[in-house]
Scaffold this motif. Structure first.
Motif, PDB file in Angstrom:
ATOM      1  N   THR A   1       1.643   8.468   9.435  1.00 55.39           N
ATOM      2  CA  THR A   1       0.113   8.515   9.651  1.00 55.39           C
ATOM      3  C   THR A   1       0.002   7.025  10.204  1.00 55.39           C
ATOM      4  OG1 THR A   1       0.024   7.704   7.505  1.00 55.39           O
ATOM      5  CG2 THR A   1      -0.296   9.917   7.839  1.00 55.39           C
ATOM      6  N   ALA A   2       1.159   6.559  10.901  1.00 59.58           N
ATOM      7  CA  ALA A   2       0.982   5.317  11.530  1.00 59.58           C
ATOM      8  C   ALA A   2      -0.031   5.093  12.511  1.00 59.58           C
ATOM      9  CB  ALA A   2       2.613   4.642  12.044  1.00 59.58           C
ATOM     10  N   CYS A   3      -0.313   6.089  13.310  1.00 62.10           N
ATOM     11  CA  CYS A   3      -1.002   5.738  14.488  1.00 62.10           C
ATOM     12  C   CYS A   3      -2.589   5.854  13.946  1.00 62.10           C
ATOM     13  CB  CYS A   3      -1.028   7.533  15.123  1.00 62.10           C
ATOM     14  SG  CYS A   3      -1.489   8.780  14.404  1.00 62.10           S
TER      15      CYS A   3
ATOM     16  N   ILE B   1       0.839  -1.159  -0.235  1.00 62.48           N
ATOM     17  CA  ILE B   1      -0.062  -0.064   0.021  1.00 62.48           C
ATOM     18  C   ILE B   1       0.852   1.209   0.037  1.00 62.48           C
ATOM     19  CG2 ILE B   1      -1.758   1.504   1.067  1.00 62.48           C
ATOM     20  CD1 ILE B   1      -2.847  -1.265   2.432  1.00 62.48           C
ATOM     21  N   ILE B   2       0.704   2.204  -0.957  1.00 65.86           N
ATOM     22  CA  ILE B   2       1.606   3.329  -1.175  1.00 65.86           C
ATOM     23  C   ILE B   2       0.780   4.394  -1.250  1.00 65.86           C
ATOM     24  CG2 ILE B   2       3.505   2.095  -2.251  1.00 65.86           C
ATOM     25  CD1 ILE B   2       2.410   2.902  -4.853  1.00 65.86           C
ATOM     26  N   HIS B   3       1.400   5.723  -1.007  1.00 66.26           N
ATOM     27  CA  HIS B   3       0.747   6.874  -0.749  1.00 66.26           C
ATOM     28  C   HIS B   3       1.205   7.760  -2.089  1.00 66.26           C
ATOM     29  CE1 HIS B   3       0.336   5.339   3.095  1.00 66.26           C
ATOM     30  NE2 HIS B   3      -0.417   6.234   3.586  1.00 66.26           N
TER      31      HIS B   3
ATOM     32  N   ARG C   1      -4.649   7.912  -0.896  1.00 67.28           N
ATOM     33  CA  ARG C   1      -4.240   9.382  -1.032  1.00 67.28           C
ATOM     34  C   ARG C   1      -3.018   9.713   0.016  1.00 67.28           C
ATOM     35  NH1 ARG C   1      -9.431  12.995  -2.886  1.00 67.28           N
ATOM     36  NH2 ARG C   1     -10.073  11.633  -4.985  1.00 67.28           N
ATOM     37  N   GLN C   2      -2.209  10.579  -0.426  1.00 68.00           N
ATOM     38  CA  GLN C   2      -1.396  11.045   0.498  1.00 68.00           C
ATOM     39  C   GLN C   2      -2.128  11.864   1.575  1.00 68.00           C
ATOM     40  OE1 GLN C   2       1.612  13.538  -0.953  1.00 68.00           O
ATOM     41  NE2 GLN C   2       3.111  13.240   0.703  1.00 68.00           N
ATOM     42  N   PHE C   3      -1.920  11.762   2.810  1.00 71.63           N
ATOM     43  CA  PHE C   3      -2.845  12.140   4.050  1.00 71.63           C
ATOM     44  C   PHE C   3      -2.431  13.514   4.079  1.00 71.63           C
ATOM     45  CE2 PHE C   3      -2.882  13.777   8.449  1.00 71.63           C
ATOM     46  CZ  PHE C   3      -4.276  13.058   8.757  1.00 71.63           C
TER      47      PHE C   3
END
Length: 371
Positions: free
Chosen positions: A98-100, A40-42, A64-66
């Motif tokens: 965005t790991a959390c 999974i990539i951003h 999508r990029q966060f």
């Protein structure tokens, strides 16, 4: 025949960066009849490793990029992806910022989560502060905690991680050491291709980004080139600072002497052509390029910001970034004339445990034990 267990890796992109290269090294050497990787990539941009991944049976998904504006959509996309793919029993996260969010969603969906630290900095300014805040909860969410070095582990998970978490381990950024061993044929091939047969080659490999200190690299090379006109700077890597670097090269009138190769598929060949390796990074989780350079038996001039675990061979010279560029240039020029057994570095890297085969076996066992 049973289907292989599928592990999904979460990355920003699939370019030839440190984390991506590590995952791909593992992927090439793991038993893919037992373990398969998805990604999974951003980013929607074309990625360097896409074709190779698809040939090996991997699948790539994009989110999508966060940003805080699209947080609801980001969360929704992750929930949908995990619901659509119950086969992803393990979520191995290499994106910290965005790991959390995605790790929390994965945990609630009953998946085992691995947090993997590859760095010791989120950069500077407000963005860096926001990333620091967002990555902090990761230490309370993940089931397993991996880091490429002790420094990278303490930076992301806290100094008490070893004492309080039994599932913490330093996973060395291993390489296919045999592929980086000095090869005279590669040396000749690169020099002929680039018309560098009578040149002394100062080499560097890394993304064209602030962490790699690219403008200081140019300053050091300029000072070295003033004293030895036969030197060239051969640079493997691409990134967001490329235009600014090209502009600086022109301003310094070094267009004929600085060769920006961009992203290089056969990067292992470059190290055989280099005469010395320059690596003045501002920060590194480990510095996989330095491991590769040592495997090729190169004299290496590096910053004091490189973690101790990466200092394997006695051919590595560390300098402070506070030192003048001319001091760095002196050491680079000394390195050009060092006579060394280039096979020795290869042996030292293997003995230090950086061969990919042993790391791939360890991770394969871990994934299967988790399942």
């Amino acid at each position: 025949m049973d289907e292989p267990v599928r592990v999904v890796h979460v990355l920003g992109a699939l370019h030839r960066g440190g984390a991506e290269t590590f995952v791909m090294n593992v992927y090439r050497h793991i038993d893919r009849t037992k373990i398969q990787f998805d990604f999974i990539i951003h980013t929607n941009k074309n990625c360097s490793y896409r074709n190779e991944i698809e040939k090996m049976g991997g699948r790539i998904y994009t989110v999508r990029q966060f940003s805080f504006k699209n947080m609801v959509l980001y969360i929704k996309t992750w929930k949908e992806l995990l619901a659509e793919h119950p086969e992803w029993r393990v979520v191995h996260g290499h994106v910290r910022s965005t790991a959390c969010i995605y790790m929390h969603i994965a945990k609630r969906a009953g998946r085992t989560v691995i947090a993997h630290s590859h760095s010791i900095s989120n950069g500077r300014g407000m963005k860096g502060i926001i990333r620091d805040v967002m990555q902090y909860p990761t230490r309370y969410i993940a089931d397993y905690f991996f880091a490429c070095s002790e420094a990278a582990g303490e930076w992301m998970f806290g100094k008490d991680i070893k004492r309080h978490r039994r599932h913490y381990k330093v996973i060395k950024n291993a390489i296919d050491v045999a592929g980086f061993k000095y090869d005279k044929n590669y040396d000749d091939e690169i020099r002929k291709e680039l018309n560098l047969l009578n040149k002394k080659i100062i080499g560097t490999v890394g993304r064209l980004c602030d962490a790699k200190n690219p403008f200081f690299i140019l300053d050091v090379f300029e000072a070295a080139h003033e004293r030895n006109q036969d030197t060239v700077l051969l640079w493997g890597g691409d990134g967001e600072l490329r235009e600014q670097i090209e502009k600086t090269v022109k301003e310094k009138n070094l267009q004929r002497d600085v060769i920006l190769l961009g992203s290089v598929a056969d990067v292992y060949k470059l190290y055989s052509a280099f005469d010395v390796f320059l690596f003045p990074s501002k920060w590194e989780g480990l510095g996989i390029s330095l491991i590769e350079a040592q495997a090729a038996g190169l004299p290496c001039i590096v910053s004091e910001c490189i973690p101790e675990e990466a200092m394997i061979c006695d051919s590595v010279k560390q300098l402070s970034l506070e030192q003048d560029r001319r001091v760095w240039a002196d050491e680079v020029l000394k390195g050009l004339w060092l006579s060394s057994d280039r096979d020795r570095g290869y042996k030292d890297i293997i003995n230090a445990g950086y061969d990919i085969n042993s790391i791939a076996v360890y991770l394969q066992r871990l994934y299967l034990n988790i399942i």
